[in-house]
Write a protein that holds these residues in place. Structure first.
Motif, PDB file in Angstrom:
ATOM      1  N   ARG A  19       0.833  -1.199   0.000  1.00 59.82           N
ATOM      2  CA  ARG A  19       0.000   0.000   0.000  1.00 59.82           C
ATOM      3  C   ARG A  19       0.881   1.267   0.000  1.00 59.82           C
ATOM      4  N   GLU A 188      -7.353  -2.180 -11.447  1.00 58.54           N
ATOM      5  CA  GLU A 188      -6.742  -3.081 -10.458  1.00 58.54           C
ATOM      6  C   GLU A 188      -5.321  -3.466 -10.864  1.00 58.54           C
ATOM      7  N   PHE A 201      -4.452  -4.593  -5.618  1.00 56.66           N
ATOM      8  CA  PHE A 201      -5.040  -3.335  -5.146  1.00 56.66           C
ATOM      9  C   PHE A 201      -6.005  -2.811  -6.198  1.00 56.66           C
ATOM     10  N   TYR A 203      -8.449   0.297  -7.377  1.00 57.13           N
ATOM     11  CA  TYR A 203      -8.823   1.711  -7.269  1.00 57.13           C
ATOM     12  C   TYR A 203     -10.252   1.853  -7.795  1.00 57.13           C
ATOM     13  N   ASP A 206     -14.225   7.446  -5.843  1.00 56.81           N
ATOM     14  CA  ASP A 206     -14.950   7.738  -4.612  1.00 56.81           C
ATOM     15  C   ASP A 206     -16.311   8.333  -4.985  1.00 56.81           C
ATOM     16  N   GLU A 214     -10.784   5.532  -4.053  1.00 60.80           N
ATOM     17  CA  GLU A 214     -10.735   4.600  -2.909  1.00 60.80           C
ATOM     18  C   GLU A 214      -9.833   3.444  -3.320  1.00 60.80           C
ATOM     19  N   ASP A 216      -8.551  -0.390  -2.267  1.00 57.03           N
ATOM     20  CA  ASP A 216      -8.736  -1.553  -1.402  1.00 57.03           C
ATOM     21  C   ASP A 216      -7.776  -2.655  -1.812  1.00 57.03           C
ATOM     22  N   ARG A 217      -7.248  -3.342  -0.806  1.00 58.75           N
ATOM     23  CA  ARG A 217      -6.515  -4.587  -1.087  1.00 58.75           C
ATOM     24  C   ARG A 217      -7.538  -5.704  -1.248  1.00 58.75           C
ATOM     25  N   LEU A 218      -7.371  -6.535  -2.263  1.00 58.18           N
ATOM     26  CA  LEU A 218      -8.290  -7.655  -2.488  1.00 58.18           C
ATOM     27  C   LEU A 218      -7.572  -8.965  -2.206  1.00 58.18           C
TER      28      LEU A 218
END
Ligand SMILES: Cc1cc2nc3c(=O)[nH]c(=O)nc-3n(C[C@H](O)[C@H](O)[C@H](O)COP(=O)(O)O)c2cc1C
Length: 220
Positions: A19, A188, A201, A203, A206, A214, A216-218
């Motif tokens: 991250r 991603e 990761f 994106y 938002d 935003e 997020d780790r998947l």
């Protein structure tokens, strides 16, 4: 029977994606990876797979070359009357996948598709070699052709009509040929890691602030 493919089992350990390493927006992150991939002269870094779906949601996919990317999206050029063109008219959403496999990386992009305006398509058209421009006139992309000779005759007809020599009068851009932009809704980044614990990761825009992302780790 297919050959046994089970022994192609690489343990992905070339790099990591944390991250803290990520750029705040996906285009900046894409640029970092793209620059690293471009160093390898064996591959066309711009090659990616474009997936579309028809009005019945049946998918199809093919390689294309991404010719430009920025905060508005990723641009490819094609024949709008092709299969992908007609699918996108019926369903103007697409996904692109870049597979930079030697670095154990893939990037997935999803978003709405729009046509470039004429001036933008013209600007790219004039940079193409004359032979490719004549090829666009000669090919009804995705239609059945009788044989290769038919294609070559159509290319020769186009050369007869517009001139086959570089440096002579410009070949006009066919109205059915130009650029498409895949906008950015989801992007991603996937970095292969040992034991199938890959780094992913995603994106997403938002919803409160369309200029922010935003991340997020998947799970892999
Ligand atoms: C590496 C590679 C790059 C390609 N680049 C393009 C491209 O930029 N534009 C294009 O129309 N077709 C490109 N093609 C051909 C497409 O894969 C496909 O055959 C063609 O666009 C017709 O697809 P469709 O019938 O699904 O519309 C490329 C093929 C390969 C293998």
């Amino acid at each position: 029977m297919s050959p046994d493919l089970g022994h192609f089992r690489e343990n992905y350990d070339r790099a990591t994606l944390r991250r803290d390493d990520l750029a705040p927006d996906p285009v900046a992150q894409f640029t970092r990876w793209f620059d690293e991939w471009m160093i390898d002269p064996r591959y066309d870094a711009a090659a990616c797979v474009l997936a579309t779906a028809d009005a019945d949601a049946r998918p199809s996919a093919r390689y294309v070359l991404c010719r430009h990317f920025d905060a508005d999206g990723f641009v490819i050029y094609t024949n709008f009357e092709s299969r992908k063109g007609s699918e996108l008219r019926a369903n103007p959403h697409a996904a692109l996948v870049f597979g930079w496999l030697e670095q154990n990386r893939q990037v997935r992009i999803e978003g709405p598709v729009t046509l470039l305006d004429d001036a933008e398509s013209d600007a790219y058209w004039v940079t193409r070699p004359r032979g490719s421009q004549l090829g666009a006139w000669a090919s009804d992309q995705s239609e059945v052709v009788e044989d290769r000779r038919e294609l070559e005759e159509r290319w020769a007809e186009a050369a007869g009509r517009f001139g086959g020599e570089e440096g002579t009068e410009a070949v006009p851009r066919p109205a059915y040929w130009g650029g498409l932009r895949v906008g950015l809704e989801v992007v991603e980044f996937w970095q292969g890691r040992p034991d199938r614990l890959h780094d992913r990761f995603r994106y997403r825009r938002d919803p409160q602030d369309p200029t922010a992302w935003e991340i997020d780790r998947l799970a892999p």
